[in-house]
Structures are given as structure tokens and as C-alpha cells.
Design a protein around this motif. Structure first.
Motif, mmCIF file in Angstrom:
data_model
loop_
_atom_site.group_PDB
_atom_site.id
_atom_site.type_symbol
_atom_site.label_atom_id
_atom_site.label_comp_id
_atom_site.label_asym_id
_atom_site.label_seq_id
_atom_site.Cartn_x
_atom_site.Cartn_y
_atom_site.Cartn_z
ATOM 1 N N SER A 21 54.722 19.954 76.242
ATOM 2 C CA SER A 21 53.702 20.271 77.237
ATOM 3 C C SER A 21 52.491 20.887 76.566
ATOM 4 C CB SER A 21 54.241 21.275 78.254
ATOM 5 O OG SER A 21 55.319 20.730 78.938
ATOM 6 N N ARG A 22 51.380 20.750 77.265
ATOM 7 C CA ARG A 22 50.127 21.329 76.823
ATOM 8 C C ARG A 22 50.244 22.823 76.516
ATOM 9 N NH1 ARG A 22 45.859 18.656 76.615
ATOM 10 N NH2 ARG A 22 43.978 19.834 76.187
ATOM 11 N N ASP A 23 51.166 23.515 77.211
ATOM 12 C CA ASP A 23 51.318 24.958 77.005
ATOM 13 C C ASP A 23 52.049 25.293 75.706
ATOM 14 O OD1 ASP A 23 54.022 24.551 77.344
ATOM 15 O OD2 ASP A 23 54.097 25.366 79.374
ATOM 16 N N GLY A 24 52.546 24.277 74.970
ATOM 17 C CA GLY A 24 53.112 24.533 73.656
ATOM 18 C C GLY A 24 54.625 24.486 73.579
ATOM 19 N N SER A 25 55.311 24.251 74.705
ATOM 20 C CA SER A 25 56.778 24.202 74.639
ATOM 21 C C SER A 25 57.244 22.820 74.197
ATOM 22 C CB SER A 25 57.373 24.551 75.995
ATOM 23 O OG SER A 25 57.025 23.571 76.949
ATOM 24 N N LEU A 26 58.225 22.810 73.277
ATOM 25 C CA LEU A 26 58.792 21.558 72.782
ATOM 26 C C LEU A 26 60.301 21.630 72.906
ATOM 27 C CD1 LEU A 26 56.245 22.312 70.621
ATOM 28 C CD2 LEU A 26 56.934 20.080 69.756
ATOM 29 N N SER A 27 60.915 20.642 73.573
ATOM 30 C CA SER A 27 62.367 20.671 73.706
ATOM 31 C C SER A 27 62.974 19.276 73.670
ATOM 32 C CB SER A 27 62.767 21.361 75.013
ATOM 33 O OG SER A 27 62.384 20.549 76.098
ATOM 34 N N VAL A 28 64.191 19.233 73.143
ATOM 35 C CA VAL A 28 64.987 18.004 73.137
ATOM 36 C C VAL A 28 66.346 18.365 73.722
ATOM 37 C CG1 VAL A 28 66.102 16.245 71.721
ATOM 38 C CG2 VAL A 28 63.872 17.173 71.028
ATOM 39 N N ALA A 29 66.776 17.669 74.767
ATOM 40 C CA ALA A 29 68.083 17.949 75.360
ATOM 41 C C ALA A 29 68.509 16.791 76.249
ATOM 42 C CB ALA A 29 68.028 19.237 76.184
ATOM 43 N N PRO A 30 69.832 16.639 76.448
ATOM 44 C CA PRO A 30 70.299 15.660 77.424
ATOM 45 C C PRO A 30 69.897 16.130 78.818
ATOM 46 C CG PRO A 30 72.093 16.415 75.982
ATOM 47 C CD PRO A 30 70.948 17.355 75.798
ATOM 48 N N ARG A 31 69.291 15.249 79.590
ATOM 49 C CA ARG A 31 68.827 15.633 80.927
ATOM 50 C C ARG A 31 69.205 14.561 81.943
ATOM 51 N NH1 ARG A 31 66.127 20.238 80.205
ATOM 52 N NH2 ARG A 31 64.800 20.457 78.360
ATOM 53 N N MET A 32 69.260 14.984 83.209
ATOM 54 C CA MET A 32 69.551 14.055 84.302
ATOM 55 C C MET A 32 68.266 13.328 84.682
ATOM 56 S SD MET A 32 72.724 15.211 85.708
ATOM 57 C CE MET A 32 72.660 15.551 87.477
ATOM 58 N N VAL A 33 68.319 12.008 84.719
ATOM 59 C CA VAL A 33 67.162 11.195 85.112
ATOM 60 C C VAL A 33 67.589 10.345 86.322
ATOM 61 C CG1 VAL A 33 65.588 9.367 84.378
ATOM 62 C CG2 VAL A 33 66.327 11.104 82.732
ATOM 63 N N PRO A 34 66.847 10.413 87.442
ATOM 64 C CA PRO A 34 67.212 9.593 88.601
ATOM 65 C C PRO A 34 67.272 8.113 88.204
ATOM 66 C CG PRO A 34 65.467 11.147 89.176
ATOM 67 C CD PRO A 34 65.642 11.226 87.689
ATOM 68 N N LYS A 35 68.256 7.412 88.785
ATOM 69 C CA LYS A 35 68.467 6.020 88.357
ATOM 70 C C LYS A 35 67.271 5.117 88.620
ATOM 71 C CE LYS A 35 73.481 5.819 88.258
ATOM 72 N NZ LYS A 35 74.705 5.409 88.968
ATOM 73 N N ASN A 36 66.456 5.432 89.638
ATOM 74 C CA ASN A 36 65.297 4.562 89.892
ATOM 75 C C ASN A 36 64.006 5.109 89.270
ATOM 76 O OD1 ASN A 36 64.741 6.668 91.524
ATOM 77 N ND2 ASN A 36 64.565 5.516 93.438
ATOM 78 N N HIS A 37 64.159 6.041 88.313
ATOM 79 C CA HIS A 37 62.993 6.608 87.634
ATOM 80 C C HIS A 37 62.574 5.699 86.482
ATOM 81 C CE1 HIS A 37 60.562 9.485 85.331
ATOM 82 N NE2 HIS A 37 60.483 10.185 86.444
ATOM 83 N N GLN A 38 61.257 5.683 86.216
ATOM 84 C CA GLN A 38 60.761 4.801 85.143
ATOM 85 C C GLN A 38 61.307 5.143 83.760
ATOM 86 O OE1 GLN A 38 57.382 5.481 87.255
ATOM 87 N NE2 GLN A 38 58.758 4.167 88.390
ATOM 88 N N LEU A 39 61.737 6.388 83.565
ATOM 89 C CA LEU A 39 62.283 6.743 82.249
ATOM 90 C C LEU A 39 63.730 6.283 82.086
ATOM 91 C CD1 LEU A 39 61.007 10.340 81.404
ATOM 92 C CD2 LEU A 39 60.233 8.157 80.499
ATOM 93 N N ASN A 40 64.340 5.802 83.168
ATOM 94 C CA ASN A 40 65.746 5.401 83.085
ATOM 95 C C ASN A 40 65.874 4.004 82.478
ATOM 96 O OD1 ASN A 40 68.524 5.652 83.426
ATOM 97 N ND2 ASN A 40 68.450 4.634 85.423
ATOM 98 N N VAL A 41 65.595 3.898 81.179
ATOM 99 C CA VAL A 41 65.708 2.609 80.476
ATOM 100 C C VAL A 41 66.977 2.622 79.626
ATOM 101 C CG1 VAL A 41 63.213 2.261 80.456
ATOM 102 C CG2 VAL A 41 64.332 3.330 78.475
ATOM 103 N N HIS A 42 67.446 1.444 79.284
ATOM 104 C CA HIS A 42 68.787 1.355 78.712
ATOM 105 C C HIS A 42 68.797 0.716 77.326
ATOM 106 C CE1 HIS A 42 69.921 2.678 82.620
ATOM 107 N NE2 HIS A 42 69.335 1.628 83.188
#
Lengths: 341, 341
Positions: free
Chosen positions: B274-295
């Protein structure tokens, strides 16, 4: 050091899109200045007349007018859009008059006049690009200026610049996608409510997502216009609207949507153009887990390439500030290419 | 008319990516020539030595060597990569040696030498960009040349150029997405097979989607490296790998995946900056019809902006020809910006 000088912009057509561009210039000013890009709005024109200030118009004041430019005492009612385009001192014309799909006017004339005068042009007006891209791009080339039209296809979704710049290393084989937010909203609501087309259309009209006369959108002609732009600009074709096979969404039934849904598909209005020259718009089955299966007013495009394979991009297809995003991107790209030092 | 002259390229690191670039130059040659872009491969270097031909190396012959450059009689075994970078006559260094995440070498030294010599650099090597972007971009600026690194993040998915060029009119608020194809493949297969992590990992290793030692990918460090690149290049931060909160996918259980699935979610390894400077990597829940839900091995990025709203882009995250796509795009953008007439 041209980069140190302001880039002077005029906006012709000060409706929702034009005002969105002005507001965006204000919103992005600080960030753009920090990269060396000093955008200045030096003139606007609408049906009521023009305002010019070579030192830069006061955008905050302009936007507070709420579009009723005529009320502003400093407007010059005797100055036409052509007076501004042909006589003012500026670098980029932002042309945001409404699309006329038959004649392209007044946008077509505005754009020609600016290009002939050696000015860059950025437009959201589909008419001139659909009807006369070949002529306009030749004029731009002869006058050594840029003609940019990202906002004509997909609103905020950066399909033209993505294909021409970020994917410039690839041969593009086909582009297909959802290019009309009105149709996508109606089809999405037909799935959600299980109600017929007419019901979803009424809802879209109430929410301002569909026009009072929705023909241009729902019969697929808007999507077809965008395909012609993609065909002519990305693939270098010489297509006309009449080259597109068009079927809209008015005959999609709740039964068809249910049948598709039960098999794991959505029905979407898909426009597709291939390198071989075929252009079509029709309701098609899209697997539910496919990247093109986006909902509501979203647009999505799948670009098939030789090296990168399939690249998809999605974004909001309509809206004042979304069109402004595309226009601001075009302005920035002109600056990066020609003025940045 | 610099545009009429060939753009002379050298490739340092002639492994899978370097050979992919050479092959792509051959594949795209005719199309690029038709736009006025005449790319010429004038030198290559790998561990065994160099080959130079100012008239242009025979790429078809080079690629038929199947990587065993040493067999080629015309190779100069006494010529080092630095000899080539510092003494040859060329315009663009394509640096495709493997990533060393601790030292950045040999890529870091190669890139510095080229920039100091006034050459443009295009690289797929994450090490130098993660460790020394500030220094390298300053060197590029001082020497008035371009440093491009689209291939370091997301393979064929054009995230860097999309954010910097097509979305240049926007303020970017955050970038989040799936930046590691290995993890995404493993998580996808855990859903498909309902089997544990170890099983899916073995399968990925057999198919070549995971390394024999998969730590760098599955513990999230590769995603973290890409976040650092996005943070420093798109947001102008000065981040290091140690600034990223990192959790990998090794403790994701079939039970967690089932629970998420029953609620309409997928578990994905998401990197976010984010613009505020936070950087994170983690397993997260993504709704199945969300654009990031690619396989599968796909990557996806969601760019949150002030004007355009949310823009997503997806594409193949790994592979020789996909990395080459990004490199060819960077080369084309240098040409468009600096050489096109």
C-alpha cells in the motif's frame, strides 16, 4: 528542457467527461508535478462559448460551476470551439464532445482542425475514431503529433495502451471481451433476479446505467463500435461498423440464463476481433471461472498473443472519472514520449 | 533518423530466458520491421564465453545449439561478460542471468557496467532490482539511459508498465495479487485433489513448476521480492526484503481449503503493498467470483487507483517465452520513447 515548461491543455466539450478531466488535473496535480509534469488548463469550450486563460484557468472554480458554464460572466459567447482550437496557444486538445455515430461531428471537425494545427489530440469520442481513424492517424503523422483515444474503448480499462505499449513485443492474435457496461449490468441482474430482460433494463435505466433509448447499447452497436476501433488501431485493419456481425442481448431469456448457469456458464455479450479480419458481437457462454466472467458494469478484455499467451484486463467501463482516467493516461503518455527530459 | 538504424542488443546470460528472448526476436522480426523497428542481436555471453557479430548473429543457428554454446567453434572463451558489456558496440543490454537474492551478482555488476557505459538495460533478474534499485535508477538517470525490469514481476503479466504508463494519469493507492505461479499451482491442485500440501508440491516438482528446493517460492520469499520491486519502483519507496511480513503456504491444510471453499472462497497466496508503506505476503481468502481468483500457474494483480478505481490484470507468471514477452515489451518501449522517428 521542454519538460520544464507547462503542457498546455484545452478541453472542448465541457460535459461530464470534460469536467471529469478538469477535476482529475486538479486531483493529480501535485503527484504529476513531482515527476516534472506541469499540466495547465488554458482553455475550455462548450455549446455556450469559450473561456481562455494562458496563465491557466482556475479549475476548482470551474468545477464548482456544476456545468452551467453559461452563468460564468467571464465566458466569451462569441468565441466558437473552432476559434479556440485554431487560434489558442496550447499543446494538447482534449476532445470530449458526445459521440455522433453517423457523422462523427462535431468531434471529427475539432480533431482535424487541431491535428492540422500541429496539436496533439486526446479524445473520448468514439465517432471520429470509428469513422475516420485512417484519415486522422495520417493527419497526425503528417503533422508529427499524437492522436490518443484510450477512453473510447472500455472506459478506465487500459486496453489500447496495454496492447500497443506493454504488449508491444508481442504479435496480437485476437482481442475479445465485454466492452459495454450497460449490457453487462443487465445480464448480471438477470442472473441475480431471475427476471426477464425488460425488468433488468428498467432497473438499469432507473440507476442511470442505461439510456432512455437503450438501442445503441443493448443491440450491440456500442460494442461493435469499440471492436472497429480495436480492429483499426491494434490490428491496422480498415473496418467499418457494417463489417461487424452484431447480435444484441434483447432476446436473451431467463430460461437461457438458467440453462447456462446450471452447466457452469454465464451468458455475456462478447465482442471479438481476430487478426484474420473477423469481427463479431453476440451473447456467448463464458465459463464461470473464466477471467472474462466479470459482473455488474465491469468491462473485461482478453488479449491473445504469441509470446505472452493470454493476458486479461478488467476495469470500470463507464463513468466520468473513469473516462478521465484514460484521458489522463493518454496525456501522460504524450508527455513521457515527447516532453519528459 | 535514428529510427532507421538498427537497435543493437546484447544478451548476457544465455539460459532459458536469454534464449527465449533470442527466439522472440526472430519470431517478431517481420512485424517489428514493419513498424520501423530493426532489432539486431550483436552479442551474447554466458558462462562459457562470448559471441560477437556487429552485423548480427544468426539467431536461428544460435537457438538450434540447444544451449550448448560451448560446442560452437566461433565462441570466444577468453572473452568475459564484462568484456562484452564494456567494449562491444550496442544500444541495449538484456541481462538474464539467474537471480542471486543475497548479492545480486553477477547481474548487479553487469547492469552497473552497462549503465555507466551509457547503455540501456532490460532485465529479468530480480536480485539487482530488489537489492539496489535506488542506486541503479540513479545511475540510469545520470547516464541518460533507461532501466527496464517488467520481467522481474509476474512474467508475461504487464504490471510494471501498466502501472507506470497506461495508468500514469492515476494515483496508485495499492497493488495486491498473486505473484508466484508455483504457489498458485500447488493451492489450485490442493482444491482439485483434496490432498495435502506435500502431495501437491511433489506433483508441481514432477511437472517442473517447483524447484527441487522449493523454499524460496513456497515460503513466500519470491512473492516478497516482487513486492519490494513494486514498492520501490511504482510507489518510490526504499524497501528491503526484511520490511515484508511474510507467511508462505506450507501450513495451509486441506481442512482450511475445504472450509474456505464451503463459504465461497479460495485460499490464495496474496502479496500486498500500500501507498502507506505496508508490505505483506500471506495466504488469504479470496471470494470465488473475484478477479484475483485465478488458477494454476496464472498470476493476477489488482491495482487500486484514485480515478480508474480497481484495474486487474492476469497472465502467465513464469516460463521462458513469457519472460521474453516482458523483455521484448521493454525493448519496444525504449524504442518507442527514444528511437522511433
Amino acid at each position: 528542457m521542454r519538460g520544464a515548461n507547462p503542457i498546455r491543455v484545452i478541453i472542448v466539450g465541457f460535459g461530464v467527461v470534460g469536467r471529469g478531466v478538469a477535476r482529475s488535473m486538479l486531483m493529480e496535480r501535485e503527484r504529476m508535478l513531482s515527476t516534472g509534469m506541469d499540466l495547465r488548463l488554458v482553455g475550455i469550450a462548450d455549446l455556450w462559448g469559450c473561456m481562455v486563460d494562458e496563465g491557466g484557468l482556475d479549475i476548482a472554480e470551474l468545477c464548482s460551476l456544476d456545468g452551467v458554464l453559461a452563468r460564468k460572466t467571464s465566458i466569451d459567447k462569441n468565441m466558437s470551439s473552432y476559434d479556440l482550437i485554431e487560434k489558442a496557444d496550447y499543446d494538447i486538445l482534449v476532445e470530449t464532445t458526445p459521440t455522433n455515430k453517423d457523422t462523427g461531428e462535431p468531434g471529427l471537425g475539432h480533431i482535424k482542425a487541431a491535428l492540422k494545427g500541429g496539436k496533439h489530440v486526446v479524445t473520448s469520442n468514439k465517432g471520429p475514431i470509428v469513422l475516420a481513424y485512417g484519415e486522422l492517424s495520417k493527419l497526425a503523422e503528417e503533422n508529427n503529433v499524437r492522436l490518443c483515444y484510450e477512453a473510447t474503448v472500455g472506459g478506465a480499462m487500459p486496453i489500447i495502451n496495454l496492447a500497443r505499449e506493454a504488449l508491444a513485443g508481442n504479435t496480437i492474435i485476437s482481442v475479445k471481451g465485454i466492452f459495454n457496461g450497460t449490457c453487462n449490468y443487465i445480464l448480471t441482474r438477470m442472473v441475480d433476479t431471475k427476471l426477464p430482460y425488460e425488468h433488468a433494463l428498467s432497473e438499469a435505466q432507473e440507476l442511470g446505467y442505461a439510456e432512455a433509448d437503450p438501442t445503441y447499447d443493448v443491440e450491440g452497436y456500442d460494442t461493435a463500435s469499440k471492436l472497429v476501433i480495436i480492429a483499426n488501431t491494434i490490428f491496422g485493419m480498415n473496418s467499418k461498423l457494417s463489417d461487424v456481425e452484431v447480435m444484441g442481448i434483447t432476446r436473451v431469456t431467463p430460461e437461457a440464463i438458467k440453462l447456462a448457469g446450471d452447466s457452469g456458464y454465464s451468458i455475456k455479450l462478447i465482442g471479438e476481433v481476430s487478426r484474420d479480419g473477423s469481427l463479431s458481437v453476440a451473447p456467448r457462454m463464458v465459463p464461470k471461472n473464466h477471467q472474462l466472467n466479470v459482473h455488474g458494469t465491469l468491462n473485461a478484455a482478453l488479449i491473445e498473443t504469441d509470446l505472452a499467451g493470454e493476458i486479461t484486463v478488467t476495469g470500470k467501463g463507464a463513468g466520468s472519472i473513469e473516462a478521465a482516467s484514460a484521458i489522463m493516461g493518454d496525456i501522460a503518455s504524450i508527455w513521457i514520449e515527447l516532453y519528459k527530459t
